[in-house]
Motif scaffolding. Structure first.
Motif, mmCIF file in Angstrom:
data_model
loop_
_atom_site.group_PDB
_atom_site.id
_atom_site.type_symbol
_atom_site.label_atom_id
_atom_site.label_comp_id
_atom_site.label_asym_id
_atom_site.label_seq_id
_atom_site.Cartn_x
_atom_site.Cartn_y
_atom_site.Cartn_z
ATOM 1 N N GLN A 47 0.813 -1.219 0.000
ATOM 2 C CA GLN A 47 0.000 0.000 0.000
ATOM 3 C C GLN A 47 0.849 1.273 0.000
ATOM 4 O O GLN A 47 0.335 2.365 -0.251
ATOM 5 C CB GLN A 47 -0.928 0.006 1.222
ATOM 6 C CG GLN A 47 -2.047 -1.019 1.168
ATOM 7 C CD GLN A 47 -3.091 -0.667 0.131
ATOM 8 O OE1 GLN A 47 -3.198 0.479 -0.281
ATOM 9 N NE2 GLN A 47 -3.846 -1.667 -0.316
ATOM 10 N N LEU A 48 2.146 1.148 0.259
ATOM 11 C CA LEU A 48 3.016 2.322 0.336
ATOM 12 C C LEU A 48 3.518 2.672 -1.057
ATOM 13 O O LEU A 48 4.137 1.850 -1.729
ATOM 14 C CB LEU A 48 4.187 2.054 1.283
ATOM 15 C CG LEU A 48 3.838 1.587 2.702
ATOM 16 C CD1 LEU A 48 5.085 1.566 3.571
ATOM 17 C CD2 LEU A 48 2.751 2.459 3.318
ATOM 18 N N LEU A 49 3.262 3.908 -1.467
ATOM 19 C CA LEU A 49 3.623 4.353 -2.809
ATOM 20 C C LEU A 49 4.864 5.250 -2.762
ATOM 21 O O LEU A 49 4.910 6.207 -1.982
ATOM 22 C CB LEU A 49 2.462 5.127 -3.443
ATOM 23 C CG LEU A 49 1.153 4.347 -3.597
ATOM 24 C CD1 LEU A 49 0.105 5.220 -4.278
ATOM 25 C CD2 LEU A 49 1.369 3.062 -4.371
ATOM 26 N N PRO A 50 5.877 4.946 -3.605
ATOM 27 C CA PRO A 50 7.129 5.720 -3.564
ATOM 28 C C PRO A 50 7.137 6.876 -4.565
ATOM 29 O O PRO A 50 6.517 6.821 -5.625
ATOM 30 C CB PRO A 50 8.174 4.675 -3.962
ATOM 31 C CG PRO A 50 7.433 3.790 -4.926
ATOM 32 C CD PRO A 50 5.989 3.754 -4.476
ATOM 33 N N ARG A 51 7.868 7.903 -4.212
ATOM 34 C CA ARG A 51 8.150 9.027 -5.115
ATOM 35 C C ARG A 51 9.617 9.394 -4.966
ATOM 36 O O ARG A 51 10.046 9.765 -3.871
ATOM 37 C CB ARG A 51 7.276 10.236 -4.771
ATOM 38 C CG ARG A 51 5.812 10.063 -5.148
ATOM 39 C CD ARG A 51 4.964 11.141 -4.509
ATOM 40 N NE ARG A 51 3.571 10.989 -4.890
ATOM 41 C CZ ARG A 51 2.730 10.094 -4.367
ATOM 42 N NH1 ARG A 51 3.179 9.264 -3.425
ATOM 43 N NH2 ARG A 51 1.475 10.018 -4.762
ATOM 44 N N PRO A 52 10.404 9.282 -6.023
ATOM 45 C CA PRO A 52 11.818 9.678 -5.917
ATOM 46 C C PRO A 52 11.927 11.185 -5.700
ATOM 47 O O PRO A 52 11.325 11.974 -6.425
ATOM 48 C CB PRO A 52 12.407 9.254 -7.262
ATOM 49 C CG PRO A 52 11.237 9.201 -8.195
ATOM 50 C CD PRO A 52 10.056 8.808 -7.381
ATOM 51 N N ILE A 53 12.723 11.581 -4.715
ATOM 52 C CA ILE A 53 12.856 12.991 -4.356
ATOM 53 C C ILE A 53 14.250 13.523 -4.653
ATOM 54 O O ILE A 53 14.403 14.599 -5.224
ATOM 55 C CB ILE A 53 12.536 13.207 -2.865
ATOM 56 C CG1 ILE A 53 11.099 12.775 -2.567
ATOM 57 C CG2 ILE A 53 12.756 14.661 -2.475
ATOM 58 C CD1 ILE A 53 10.036 13.592 -3.279
ATOM 59 N N ALA A 54 15.267 12.767 -4.256
ATOM 60 C CA ALA A 54 16.631 13.288 -4.383
ATOM 61 C C ALA A 54 17.615 12.149 -4.579
ATOM 62 O O ALA A 54 17.333 10.986 -4.279
ATOM 63 C CB ALA A 54 17.003 14.105 -3.146
ATOM 64 N N PHE A 55 18.766 12.516 -5.075
ATOM 65 C CA PHE A 55 19.886 11.597 -5.252
ATOM 66 C C PHE A 55 20.890 11.907 -4.150
ATOM 67 O O PHE A 55 21.485 12.985 -4.132
ATOM 68 C CB PHE A 55 20.498 11.818 -6.636
ATOM 69 C CG PHE A 55 21.650 10.908 -6.948
ATOM 70 C CD1 PHE A 55 21.437 9.603 -7.325
ATOM 71 C CD2 PHE A 55 22.953 11.372 -6.865
ATOM 72 C CE1 PHE A 55 22.503 8.764 -7.631
ATOM 73 C CE2 PHE A 55 24.015 10.547 -7.173
ATOM 74 C CZ PHE A 55 23.789 9.240 -7.551
ATOM 75 N N LEU A 56 21.042 10.975 -3.188
ATOM 76 C CA LEU A 56 21.879 11.202 -2.019
ATOM 77 C C LEU A 56 23.263 10.606 -2.200
ATOM 78 O O LEU A 56 23.414 9.491 -2.708
ATOM 79 C CB LEU A 56 21.241 10.583 -0.765
ATOM 80 C CG LEU A 56 20.390 11.522 0.096
ATOM 81 C CD1 LEU A 56 19.178 11.990 -0.680
ATOM 82 C CD2 LEU A 56 19.978 10.840 1.391
ATOM 83 N N LEU A 57 24.243 11.351 -1.744
ATOM 84 C CA LEU A 57 25.618 10.865 -1.710
ATOM 85 C C LEU A 57 25.995 10.568 -0.259
ATOM 86 O O LEU A 57 25.657 11.324 0.650
ATOM 87 C CB LEU A 57 26.573 11.907 -2.287
ATOM 88 C CG LEU A 57 26.460 12.144 -3.796
ATOM 89 C CD1 LEU A 57 27.289 13.358 -4.198
ATOM 90 C CD2 LEU A 57 26.895 10.921 -4.578
ATOM 91 N N PHE A 58 26.689 9.465 -0.071
ATOM 92 C CA PHE A 58 27.173 9.074 1.249
ATOM 93 C C PHE A 58 28.701 9.020 1.212
ATOM 94 O O PHE A 58 29.314 9.010 0.148
ATOM 95 C CB PHE A 58 26.606 7.712 1.647
ATOM 96 C CG PHE A 58 25.105 7.701 1.798
ATOM 97 C CD1 PHE A 58 24.529 7.860 3.053
ATOM 98 C CD2 PHE A 58 24.287 7.528 0.705
ATOM 99 C CE1 PHE A 58 23.152 7.850 3.204
ATOM 100 C CE2 PHE A 58 22.911 7.521 0.838
ATOM 101 C CZ PHE A 58 22.342 7.691 2.096
ATOM 102 N N THR A 59 29.293 8.972 2.387
ATOM 103 C CA THR A 59 30.744 8.950 2.461
ATOM 104 C C THR A 59 31.199 8.166 3.686
ATOM 105 O O THR A 59 30.474 8.062 4.678
ATOM 106 C CB THR A 59 31.315 10.383 2.525
ATOM 107 O OG1 THR A 59 32.739 10.329 2.506
ATOM 108 C CG2 THR A 59 30.860 11.098 3.784
ATOM 109 N N ILE A 60 32.388 7.621 3.594
ATOM 110 C CA ILE A 60 33.042 7.023 4.754
ATOM 111 C C ILE A 60 33.710 8.155 5.533
ATOM 112 O O ILE A 60 34.291 9.064 4.954
ATOM 113 C CB ILE A 60 34.081 5.978 4.318
ATOM 114 C CG1 ILE A 60 33.390 4.829 3.576
ATOM 115 C CG2 ILE A 60 34.859 5.446 5.520
ATOM 116 C CD1 ILE A 60 34.358 3.852 2.940
#
Length: 381
Positions: A174-187
């Motif tokens: 029932q949960l509908l997704p919407r792409p919002i942003a492109f996230l960058l992660f780092t060590i």
């Protein structure tokens, strides 16, 4: 211009204009600059206009315009009236000049939960939206991607919005997704460890516990200590999928310094923190510590260092060309399709318009609209 002597013997100038046919609404304007004829002349005589309009419009008269200084009487009266009304009815004037809210403003209450990595963006956007639309009330409870999705699924409400680092998988249809942003992660690493660039293989060796001292990788003579996120963290899931290609072992320390049972085991010390800021605090306070977080949060900290992977720093260009692996798509989830006039729908539109996009960008992430494929919101490769 002709010079003519008048009856008093003074030279006077005469401007003779040709007859010009004019259509209705047209004008014939003459600008004459008058100058003194000599030093003894104290005052120039007023000019005399001798002209007429063929056909007898306004009795054939010409209306002369003159330059005037000072405040017109009608303007003085108008200002007096406005001041009088303002003093008598200040409240009415205040209401009349108040700007109406934007057309897309929605009122009501909205609970926002989910990813702690995206929490700074959500809080800033909610504050900005609330200032623009005073009728909107937000409750921000960011406790992790998986926990946020579970809370939304349990609430079954259009007044709850959950953000997740990556897709939810097959659960909760029932949960509908919407792409919002492109996230960058780092060590991230403690500054004294002496390490700034690791190969992907070295990263896997460190988090698998096969490297126990940073001097083994050319760094300082310091014991390696690993700070993880909790198992339900979207950041941890992203790290395991995109970088490690493995599941991280469980923690054996509460304070990231000593094992729970001193003197037992030879494993690298591991601890766990529940949110992004707590992880960064632990890495900054623990010599030899290494962890991972959302790039925007790490970049604002002067007490930790970011680690490059295979000679590549965290960047949209690097991720888009497939040379930087630590990234994820941030999704907003709703329970079913929200009503178009609801606060949830309005806030999602706000996040993807110019103001929301600027907020996303200011935290080191990228709006999906800026990528080559905004619908998928992921690198080209």
């Amino acid at each position: 211009m002709d010079n003519i002597v008048d009856s008093d013997g003074r030279n006077v100038g005469v401007i003779q204009l040709p007859k010009v046919p004019l259509n209705q609404g047209q004008h014939y304007k003459v600008l004459a600059v008058l100058d003194r004829a000599g030093p003894k002349v104290k005052k120039c005589p007023d000019p005399e206009v001798i002209a007429g309009i063929k056909g007898g419009v306004r009795n054939g008269a010409i209306r002369e315009t003159k330059s005037r200084t000072g405040i017109p009487r009608w303007l003085t009266v108008l200002v007096y009236l406005l001041v009088s009304v303002a003093l008598a009815e200040p409240f009415v004037i205040g209401l009349a000049t108040q700007d109406p809210p934007p057309l897309d403003c929605a009122s009501g209450s909205l609970t926002v939960t989910g990813s702690t990595a995206f929490a700074p963006v959500v809080r800033e956007a909610a504050d900005s939206y609330g200032r623009t639309c005073p009728g909107a009330k937000f409750t921000i409870e960011m406790s992790g991607s998986t926990d946020g999705l579970e809370r939304l699924n349990e609430a079954k409400s259009g007044d709850v919005l959950a953000f997740s680092d990556g897709v939810k998988g097959d659960r909760s249809p029932q949960l509908l997704p919407r792409p919002i942003a492109f996230l960058l992660f780092t060590i991230v690493i403690h500054p004294d460890a002496g390490v700034r660039d690791l190969t992907a293989a070295q990263v896997r060796d460190v988090f698998a516990g096969r490297v126990r001292n940073w001097k083994e990788l050319g760094g300082a003579d310091q014991q390696v200590r690993i700070v993880d996120r909790e198992a339900l963290s979207g950041t941890r899931t992203t790290f395991e999928q995109q970088v490690l290609d493995a599941i991280e072992p469980g923690e054996n320390s509460n304070d990231c310094v000593e094992r729970r049972r001193p003197g037992t085991g030879a494993d690298v010390i591991r601890c766990r923190r529940n949110d992004t800021e707590s992880l960064l605090d632990a890495v900054a306070a623990t010599p030899g510590a290494i962890g991972y977080s959302e790039l925007g949060a790490a970049a604002k900290r002067a007490d930790v260092r970011t680690v490059w992977i295979d000679g590549q720093q965290a960047s949209v260009q690097g991720a888009d060309h497939g040379v930087y692996p630590f990234w994820q798509t941030e999704y907003a989830y709703t329970y079913g399709e929200p009503k178009a006039d609801s606060l949830a729908a309005s806030f999602l539109r706000y996040l993807t318009n110019q103001v929301g996009a600027d907020i996303v960008r200011s935290h080191g992430d990228r709006p999906c609209a800026e990528l080559a494929n905004p619908v998928l919101c992921r690198p080209q490769t």
